[in-house]
Design a protein around this motif. Structure first.
Motif, short mmCIF file in Angstrom:
data_model
loop_
_atom_site.label_atom_id
_atom_site.label_comp_id
_atom_site.label_asym_id
_atom_site.label_seq_id
_atom_site.Cartn_x
_atom_site.Cartn_y
_atom_site.Cartn_z
N GLY A 220 -39.42 69.21 -82.74
CA GLY A 220 -40.01 67.87 -82.83
C GLY A 220 -41.05 67.79 -83.93
N ARG A 221 -41.03 66.67 -84.64
CA ARG A 221 -41.94 66.51 -85.78
C ARG A 221 -43.21 65.74 -85.42
NH1 ARG A 221 -39.13 70.34 -87.62
NH2 ARG A 221 -37.65 70.00 -89.32
N GLY A 222 -43.39 65.43 -84.13
CA GLY A 222 -44.55 64.64 -83.72
C GLY A 222 -45.80 65.47 -83.54
N GLY A 223 -45.67 66.78 -83.60
CA GLY A 223 -46.85 67.62 -83.46
C GLY A 223 -46.65 68.76 -82.48
N LEU A 230 -32.79 70.93 -77.10
CA LEU A 230 -33.07 71.24 -75.70
C LEU A 230 -33.55 69.99 -74.95
CD1 LEU A 230 -32.84 73.94 -74.29
CD2 LEU A 230 -35.30 74.31 -74.67
N LYS A 231 -34.41 69.24 -75.62
CA LYS A 231 -34.93 68.02 -75.01
C LYS A 231 -33.78 67.07 -74.68
CE LYS A 231 -38.98 66.14 -76.44
NZ LYS A 231 -39.93 65.38 -77.25
N TRP A 232 -32.86 66.90 -75.61
CA TRP A 232 -31.72 66.01 -75.38
C TRP A 232 -30.85 66.53 -74.24
CZ3 TRP A 232 -29.53 64.06 -80.77
CH2 TRP A 232 -30.58 63.43 -81.47
N CYS A 247 -38.51 56.00 -79.59
CA CYS A 247 -38.98 56.53 -80.86
C CYS A 247 -40.50 56.36 -80.87
CB CYS A 247 -38.37 55.77 -82.02
SG CYS A 247 -39.22 56.16 -83.55
N ASN A 248 -41.17 57.46 -81.11
CA ASN A 248 -42.63 57.45 -81.16
C ASN A 248 -43.10 57.13 -82.58
OD1 ASN A 248 -45.36 57.95 -81.05
ND2 ASN A 248 -45.17 59.80 -79.80
N ALA A 249 -43.44 55.87 -82.79
CA ALA A 249 -43.96 55.45 -84.10
C ALA A 249 -45.40 54.98 -83.93
CB ALA A 249 -43.09 54.35 -84.70
N ASP A 250 -46.13 55.71 -83.09
CA ASP A 250 -47.52 55.31 -82.85
C ASP A 250 -48.43 55.83 -83.96
OD1 ASP A 250 -49.25 53.89 -81.04
OD2 ASP A 250 -50.25 55.80 -80.76
N GLU A 251 -48.04 56.94 -84.52
CA GLU A 251 -48.71 57.51 -85.70
C GLU A 251 -50.21 57.22 -85.77
OE1 GLU A 251 -47.47 56.50 -90.00
OE2 GLU A 251 -47.00 58.62 -89.73
N GLY A 252 -50.93 57.78 -84.80
CA GLY A 252 -52.36 57.50 -84.74
C GLY A 252 -53.24 58.61 -85.28
N GLU A 341 -49.36 59.97 -77.23
CA GLU A 341 -48.96 61.00 -76.28
C GLU A 341 -47.79 60.43 -75.48
OE1 GLU A 341 -48.54 63.54 -72.95
OE2 GLU A 341 -48.97 61.41 -72.85
N GLU A 342 -46.73 61.22 -75.32
CA GLU A 342 -45.48 60.61 -74.88
C GLU A 342 -45.55 59.91 -73.52
OE1 GLU A 342 -42.65 63.75 -75.13
OE2 GLU A 342 -43.50 64.87 -73.47
N SER A 343 -46.28 60.47 -72.59
CA SER A 343 -46.30 59.81 -71.27
C SER A 343 -47.23 58.59 -71.28
CB SER A 343 -46.70 60.81 -70.17
OG SER A 343 -48.00 61.30 -70.37
N VAL A 375 -38.39 61.12 -75.71
CA VAL A 375 -39.35 60.58 -76.68
C VAL A 375 -39.30 61.49 -77.90
CG1 VAL A 375 -41.73 59.94 -77.17
CG2 VAL A 375 -40.87 59.80 -74.83
N ASN A 376 -38.98 60.90 -79.03
CA ASN A 376 -38.93 61.66 -80.27
C ASN A 376 -39.70 60.96 -81.36
OD1 ASN A 376 -35.69 63.12 -79.83
ND2 ASN A 376 -37.60 64.19 -80.15
N ASN A 377 -40.24 61.75 -82.25
CA ASN A 377 -40.94 61.21 -83.41
C ASN A 377 -39.93 60.56 -84.37
OD1 ASN A 377 -41.91 62.22 -86.46
ND2 ASN A 377 -43.44 61.16 -85.23
N VAL A 378 -40.41 59.64 -85.17
CA VAL A 378 -39.60 58.93 -86.17
C VAL A 378 -38.80 59.92 -87.03
CG1 VAL A 378 -39.75 57.48 -88.24
CG2 VAL A 378 -41.29 57.05 -86.31
N GLU A 379 -39.53 60.90 -87.52
CA GLU A 379 -38.93 61.85 -88.46
C GLU A 379 -37.89 62.74 -87.80
OE1 GLU A 379 -42.07 64.18 -90.16
OE2 GLU A 379 -40.66 65.51 -91.17
N THR A 380 -38.14 63.10 -86.55
CA THR A 380 -37.17 63.92 -85.82
C THR A 380 -35.83 63.17 -85.74
OG1 THR A 380 -39.04 64.54 -84.42
CG2 THR A 380 -36.86 65.25 -83.71
N LEU A 381 -35.90 61.90 -85.38
CA LEU A 381 -34.68 61.11 -85.21
C LEU A 381 -33.97 60.92 -86.55
CD1 LEU A 381 -36.25 58.66 -82.65
CD2 LEU A 381 -34.27 60.12 -82.18
#
Ligand SMILES: Cc1cc2nc3c(=O)[nH]c(=O)nc-3n(C[C@H](O)[C@H](O)[C@H](O)COP(=O)(O)O)c2cc1C
Ligand code: SF4
Ligand code: SF4
Lengths: 602, 182
Positions: A220-223, A230-232, A247-252, A341-343, A375-381
């Motif tokens: 995952g590229r979100g951090g 595995l997540k999928w 898609c996590n595009a919160d980029e905070g 944070e994903e949750s 939940v995946n980061n933009v870049e991961t997807l």
């Protein structure tokens, strides 16, 4: 007003899980959310006033008071300060005659601070009525305020060309620049939308898709760097009535802005990635959670989603795959870093406060509306699309053995070419400095991975960007020697975590604050050796916090002590074992003033 | 060998911590065998008459007198212990920390629902009165504190075990029950 509110509530089918959208619309229509509106919303959605208020009060961009016809949110991130924010702020205050946090008496202009808005490569920047203004100077501020007083609309206030690429799109029309400096599989232009869906997905089973992703070893590229395949797979195997792809595009994370660039230039790639993920796990709905700061992309992104539906790349029987139905909607946040944070992101998308959940259960088992959710980061997807196109095997030829593929970096601070760079994993920090045209003699430190990452000094510039050395969600801030590392950088980052804590854990809520006080005590020349040791020890306690925010909120202080200990040692008095900041004359002043007494201090 | 000397005080506290100290029941007799008391509400010695070994501080600092007493304790005691929530964190009195001092005084002496017979609208201001601080401070922000005993009040057994450990130099007994708060 009453009519409008009704329409807004109708638009979301009186669905309480869409409370965020309702509040966002009301805020944008009215400039604030009134007590009456809250009552009406609570009544129509059949939830309590407290339910509405607790969501509302959680988010930075919701307000219960008018915030001005023109609302200015000036970014207060570290890099904004490095690029001259202080003078810009003063100019705003001088031109409007009010302080930040206030609205002009005529209700025309409101000035507010805000956390990093994802424009670090073009600071100082501000949001004005949701539109981005970059590269601000005191002179520009003067013009802007004059334009506002002249009643101009936002676009008439731009005095520069629109940014490159899709920033010029009719539906975007923004002065934001992409600053793409280096491309790779994610950012490359030779992408044909829908090709992987039509040419690959149609002949693969979901299991084969997951297998290919696993083979690529992408993480995952979100951090957090969790293996995506595995997540999928977990989500595919989880039981549920309906499954979701987020898609996590919160980029905070301050200093990160690469997802903004991907959303601007490669949204089709992202949406295709979500379709692929949906196919792989058996999901029927995708939700892109986008930070409020990127609202200026809303119409554009929605038009692209519509285009995909028109071309059967979204909707029913996608790409001709019988029974594969999947659609995507956008969900905007309203200003809260923790919602990355994903949750917390899921909670927020359900219309609630963005407070992280206890895990387990993880979202793959029990996520959005308690259903299995990826939940995946933009870049991961985005990367997933290229992996299916060229094969998992191909992907492992990029990067290092343990960190395969590429990483899109957001680089800002003291360098000649700030912007977005897609590089293979395994670049050293030194490579990065060269690549970005930083004057290496002049760099005293690099913040890798944003405030929650690590502050490193020149001795460590040969370290590598990869999961086994310097893991990063992609933010690199280059810090020149002209800045005071502890005062300008570490204090700001620590304050950021204090501002953004959701407040659930007593550790995160209190210790970060206490640590900042101690840091300030040291900076005031009142520190002792033990204060430094305390900071390190207290940092360890924060690790028991519920989510990554609290767990990493000591990092600015702790990593700066680790790598720049001498800066602290220089400030503390060597032989004292106690030093108090307490000043009796200061402390009794208020009560003596109130009672008309003259302080007696001995 | 002379007995170790203990001093105690209650600053901005409710005396609950002192009551808890007395809650050691018949061990109070052992305690008197073990230590000598100097300045303390327990024996009513008002000023230090000699240097002490251990100072137990109940309550945080809400006024200028608290500050003077606390500093005096630091001067006269080898070891200072913050006893209880108020000393450690400010405790209940610190609830006023978010409210401006003037607002507190007005509420207490002028506007509060229980205010009676204050026709002259006086807020006490005699020079003999200690001056209120802008907020309630925990003790360790004023002087160096060596040990902390948590609880509101700390359990009698916790205080007892700590005193015994300090006096004998043995390791302190910390069974779960003495630091369990619910
Ligand atoms: C405080 C906090 C903020 C986060 N912000 C983001 C973010 O803005 N974008 C993101 O993709 N992940 C963010 N994450 C990580 C997510 O929780 C999650 O791991 C990630 O979205 C999973 O996607 P990935 O596996 O593709 O990386 C954040 C985590 C924490 C603790
Ligand atoms: S660590 Fe901080 S942000 Fe995370 S849940 Fe706890 S209080 Fe909230
Ligand atoms: S800690 Fe509790 S018992 Fe002790 S003084 Fe404070 S309120 Fe009273």
């Amino acid at each position: 007003m009453a009519m409008q509110l009704e329409n807004i509530i109708e638009k979301y089918n009186k669905d309480k899980t869409r409370l965020m959208d309702i509040l966002i619309d009301v805020q944008s229509e009215e400039g604030y959310i009134s007590e009456d509106a809250i009552k009406k919303i609570a009544g129509e959605l059949d939830i309590s006033l407290a339910d509405v208020k607790q969501t509302m009060s959680f988010y930075h961009f919701f307000s219960d008071k008018p915030t001005g016809k023109y609302t200015v949110y000036l970014n207060d991130s570290v890099v904004a300060y490095m690029m001259g924010r202080q003078k810009v702020k003063e100019a705003f205050e001088k031109e409007t005659g009010i302080k930040f946090g206030e609205v002009t008496p005529d209700g025309l202009i409101g000035l507010f601070d805000t956390s990093c808005i994802g424009m670090n490569d073009q600071e100082p920047a501000a949001l004005i009525n949701g539109k981005v203004f970059t590269d601000l100077t005191p002179f520009r501020v003067k013009e802007i305020i004059q334009d506002i007083r002249d009643g101009k609309n936002i676009e008439e206030m731009y005095r520069s060309d629109l940014g490159e690429g899709e920033n010029r799109n009719e539906l975007v029309r923004s002065v934001v620049r992409n600053n793409i400096r280096r491309i790779g599989p994610v950012l490359s232009k030779d992408y044909i939308p829908g090709r992987v869906i039509k040419e690959k997905l149609t002949s693969m089973t979901p299991e084969e898709v997951i297998h290919e992703i696993k083979k690529s070893n992408i993480r995952g590229r979100g951090g957090a760097g969790f293996p995506t395949g595995l997540k999928w797979e977990f989500c595919r195997k989880a039981k549920g009535e309906k499954k979701y792809i987020f898609c996590n595009a919160d980029e905070g994370e301050p200093g990160t802005f690469k997802d903004r660039v991907i959303l601007t230039e490669r949204p089709k790639l992202l949406f295709e990635g979500m379709v692929i993920a949906g196919y792989a796990v058996g999901a029927t709905e995708g939700i892109v959670y986008i930070r409020y700061e990127y609202m200026y992309l809303k119409k554009y992104l929605e038009s692209i989603l519509q285009g995909a539906r028109d071309r059967n790349l979204l909707g029913k029987n996608i790409g001709g795959i019988e029974g594969f139905n999947f659609d995507i909607r956008l969900q905007f946040g309203a200003g809260a870093y923790v919602c990355g944070e994903e949750s917390a992101l899921i909670e927020s998308a359900e219309g609630k406060r963005g407070e992280p959940r206890d895990r387990p259960p993880f979202p793959v088992e029990k996520g959005y509306l308690d259903q299995p959710t990826v939940v995946n980061n933009v870049e991961t997807l985005c990367s997933a699309v290229k992996i299916l196109l060229n094969g998992g095997e191909w992907y492992t030829t990029l990067g290092t053995a343990n960190s395969t593929g590429t990483k899109v970096l957001s680089i800002s601070g003291d360098c000649r070419y700030p912007g977005v760079y897609e590089v293979e994993w395994g670049f050293s920090v030194k490579d990065i400095l060269e690549m970005t045209g930083a004057d290496q003699e002049d760099v005293q430190a690099v913040q890798v991975g944003g405030p929650s990452g690590t502050l490193i000094g020149p001795k460590e510039f040969n370290r590598l960007l990869c999961y086994h050395d310097l893991a990063t969600g992609g933010s690199l801030i280059i810090i020149g020697k002209q800045h005071n590392l502890l005062k300008d950088i570490v204090t700001n980052f620590t304050q950021f975590f204090i501002n953004e804590s959701c407040g659930s854990c007593s550790t995160c809520r209190n210790i970060t604050f206490q640590m900042k006080e101690k840091l300030e005590k040291i900076l005031d020349g009142k520190g002792i050796e033990k204060d430094i040791d305390d900071l390190v020890e207290w940092g360890k306690i924060l690790k028991v916090s519920r989510c990554g925010l609290g767990q990493t909120s000591a990092n600015p202080i702790v990593t700066s002590i680790r790598n720049f200990r001498h800066l602290y040692d220089e400030l503390v008095a060597g032989d004292k074992d106690f030093e108090s900041e307490f000043d009796l004359s200061e402390a009794v002043k208020a009560s003596c003033d109130a009672t008309g007494r003259i302080p007696v201090l001995n | 060998m002379s007995k170790p000397i203990v001093a105690t005080t209650s600053l901005a506290g409710c005396f609950g911590c002192h009551m808890s100290l007395l809650d050691i029941d018949e061990r109070i007799l052992d305690l008197i065998e073990l230590v000598e008391f100097n300045k303390s509400p327990i024996d009513d010695i008002k000023t230090f008459t000699k240097q002490c070994d251990i100072g137990l501080i109940e309550g945080g600092c809400c006024n200028s007198e608290n500050i003077h007493v606390l500093k005096d304790f630091r001067k006269h005691c080898k070891i200072l212990v913050s006893l209880g929530e108020c000393a450690i964190m400010g405790g209940l009195p610190a609830l006023r920390n978010g409210i401006a001092i003037k607002e507190c005084l007005d509420e207490a002496y002028l506007n509060g629902p229980t205010v009676r017979d204050n026709d002259k609208q006086i807020v006490p201001n005699d020079d003999e009165l200690p001056m209120l601080l802008d907020k309630v401070y925990p003790c360790h922000e004023i002087v160096k504190i060596d040990y902390y005993l948590p609880g509101c009040p700390p359990r009698a057994d916790l205080i007892w075990n700590a005193l015994v450990a300090l006096v004998t130099g043995d390791e302190m007994k910390l069974p779960y029950e003495v630091i369990k708060f619910d």
